[in-house]
Design a protein around this motif. Structure first.
Motif, PDB file in Angstrom:
ATOM      1  N   GLU A   9     -28.274  52.031 -42.529  1.00  0.00           N
ATOM      2  CA  GLU A   9     -27.089  52.179 -43.373  1.00  0.00           C
ATOM      3  C   GLU A   9     -27.219  53.482 -44.165  1.00  0.00           C
ATOM      4  N   VAL A  11     -27.053  56.292 -46.777  1.00  0.00           N
ATOM      5  CA  VAL A  11     -26.962  56.247 -48.228  1.00  0.00           C
ATOM      6  C   VAL A  11     -26.023  57.350 -48.684  1.00  0.00           C
ATOM      7  N   ARG A  14     -22.847  56.684 -53.999  1.00  0.00           N
ATOM      8  CA  ARG A  14     -22.736  55.410 -54.728  1.00  0.00           C
ATOM      9  C   ARG A  14     -23.931  54.497 -54.484  1.00  0.00           C
ATOM     10  N   ASP A  15     -24.757  54.811 -53.480  1.00  0.00           N
ATOM     11  CA  ASP A  15     -25.894  53.966 -53.125  1.00  0.00           C
ATOM     12  C   ASP A  15     -27.222  54.458 -53.684  1.00  0.00           C
ATOM     13  N   GLU A  18     -29.251  52.101 -56.064  1.00  0.00           N
ATOM     14  CA  GLU A  18     -29.884  51.001 -55.317  1.00  0.00           C
ATOM     15  C   GLU A  18     -31.116  51.494 -54.574  1.00  0.00           C
TER      16      GLU A  18
END
Length: 172
Positions: A9, A11, A14-15, A18
């Motif tokens: 996934e 990045v 917005r990631d 996390e």
């Protein structure tokens, strides 16, 4: 050998928070006993923090991916790196797995991912650095076709040294 697949996934901005939280958790669990808390926290701040990840993406064209189980979507780790046009190689800067996910051959899936990425981008090889004391990592990389091509000691500031092997895998 686990038959479990992983999903990469990408990045995005917005990631990053996390990713930084995941990185800090993995690093504290794995490296504190090996490097000590002082060097571990210093390296998290310098290389794995939100600001470090954003800097690498902005200034060095790093790509990062969260690694998720295809089976249930749980995060199992992360990876990242960048193309080095001058050497026609991909620098695999990070392959880190949560403790519960190690030994399931996820690192092999990451290497296969990078192999395909390198072929797609016309790169001749990928390389990484691995701490000389990280026997688990060294064995995993050797098992995936990497070979030691050099050994380096890098002063990273504040009296800390990274004592690493440089390992390379030619793209076939």
């Amino acid at each position: 050998m686990s038959g479990e697949e992983i999903v990469f996934e990408a990045v995005g901005p917005r990631d990053v928070e996390e990713l930084a939280e995941l990185a800090g958790s993995i690093w504290r669990e794995f490296w504190t006993d090996r490097l000590g808390s002082g060097q571990t926290e210093y390296m998290i701040d310098r290389f794995q923090s939100r600001s470090a990840i954003e800097r690498d993406m902005r200034e060095h064209a790093y790509d990062y991916w969260l690694l998720r189980s295809a089976e249930d979507g749980r995060v199992v780790g992360y990876t990242g790196g960048c193309v080095e046009p001058a050497t026609n190689r991909f620098f695999v800067s990070k392959i880190y797995l949560l403790a519960a996910e190690r030994g399931k051959h996820f690192a092999s899936a990451v290497v296969r991912f990078y192999d395909a990425l390198c072929r797609e981008r016309g790169l001749s090889a990928m390389y990484l650095t691995v701490n000389k004391g990280n026997e688990l990592g060294i064995r995993a990389y050797e098992g995936n076709g990497f070979a030691v091509i050099d050994a380096v000691e890098t002063d990273i500031g504040c009296g800390f040294i990274m004592d690493d092997y440089i390992m390379e895998r030619r793209v076939g």
